[in-house]
Write an enzyme that holds these catalytic residues in place. Structure first.
Site, short mmCIF file in Angstrom:
data_model
loop_
_atom_site.label_atom_id
_atom_site.label_comp_id
_atom_site.label_asym_id
_atom_site.label_seq_id
_atom_site.Cartn_x
_atom_site.Cartn_y
_atom_site.Cartn_z
N TYR A 126 29.07 0.29 1.39
CA TYR A 126 28.44 -0.10 2.65
C TYR A 126 27.68 -1.43 2.54
CZ TYR A 126 25.73 0.10 6.95
OH TYR A 126 25.15 -0.20 8.16
N ASP A 150 37.88 1.47 20.41
CA ASP A 150 37.33 2.49 19.50
C ASP A 150 38.41 3.52 19.20
OD1 ASP A 150 35.53 4.03 17.95
OD2 ASP A 150 33.87 3.51 19.30
#
Length: 260
Positions: free
Chosen positions: A153, A32
């Site tokens: 998206y 991450d």
């Protein structure tokens, strides 16, 4: 003990998945921007290459499963870089190590938004592997304002689910004995959605697009449990699927006949 790689492990579904894996005695290497074993930016080619190298180093080349949960929903071109190329290029870089496992498995996080209106031009660019063209299209959408920019998206998630379906039967995946699947959550209660869901008006807006008659909004761990089964040794034949773990949103919106 199996070795799992989890992207997006610093928050949301990725964090819930990493925590559940550790509770069940598995080895987890998280990836991450922060809060994980590997700090990496999956939005760039350089960042992906660095993440692949560090993943192989920390795992010593032994990887049994990858769960790609990293993703964003901003109405920006950055979304397609993270959600599509940050998944596909990263997974392709780990394929040689995965193929050495006795029971390799991969699952990615798509979205119920994969069923929403999208940019066909952007989806095609993503599936062609042309990141430069995809980012240019995404930037053009972004510049038209948040409503049009949001198309980045659902387009990224539609392309990701199609990529899973296309690649799962190839020699690189099926030929290596690797089930490759996606999950498509409905509305999940995470830091990304909590503020939006904190008001009646916000919930009404979300529910209009993602109706969830079964048990309403889900916690992240609900998605994690499905990801764990898909990447377990028990799953030997499920591949190429996008499983809508959405409280009935897909069935509500598309009805009973999706084959006509």
């Amino acid at each position: 003990m199996r070795t799992y790689i989890v992207t997006g492990a610093g928050s949301g579904i990725g964090m819930a998945t990493a925590e559940l894996l550790r509770e069940r005695g598995q080895k987890v290497i998280g990836v991450d921007l922060r809060g994980a074993e590997i700090t990496a930016d999956l939005s760039t080619t350089e960042g992906r290459k660095a993440a692949i190298e560090e993943t192989l180093r920390l795992s010593e080349g032994k990887i049994d499963a990858v769960i790609a949960a990293a993703g964003i929903s901003a109405p920006k071109a950055l979304t397609v870089a993270v959600n599509f190329f940050g998944v596909t290029q990263y997974l392709e870089g780990l394929l040689p190590a995965l193929s050495q496992s006795e029971a390799p498995r991969v699952a990615v996080v798509s979205s119920m938004a994969s069923l929403q209106p999208n940019s066909a031009e952007l989806v095609d660019a993503l599936l062609s592997g042309d990141e430069e063209a995809a980012l240019a299209i995404g930037k053009s959408l972004e510049e038209q304002g948040p409503k049009t920019g949001y198309l980045n998206y659902p387009s990224s998630k539609r392309a990701l689910s199609r990529w899973v379906r296309r690649e799962c039967i190839t020699p690189a995946w099926a030929g290596a004995g690797i089930p490759l699947n996606a999950v498509a959550p409905g509305t999940v209660i995470t830091n990304m959605t909590r503020e939006m869901l904190s008001t009646a008006e916000g919930r009404a807006g979300v529910d209009a697009h993602v109706p969830m008659p079964l048990n309403y909004h889900s916690e992240a761990v609900v998605i994690a449990k499905l990801l764990l089964w898909l990447t377990s040794e028990e799953n030997t034949h499920v591949t190429g699927q996008t499983i809508y773990i959405d409280g009935g949103a897909d069935a509500s919106l598309r009805g009973d006949d999706i084959w006509s």
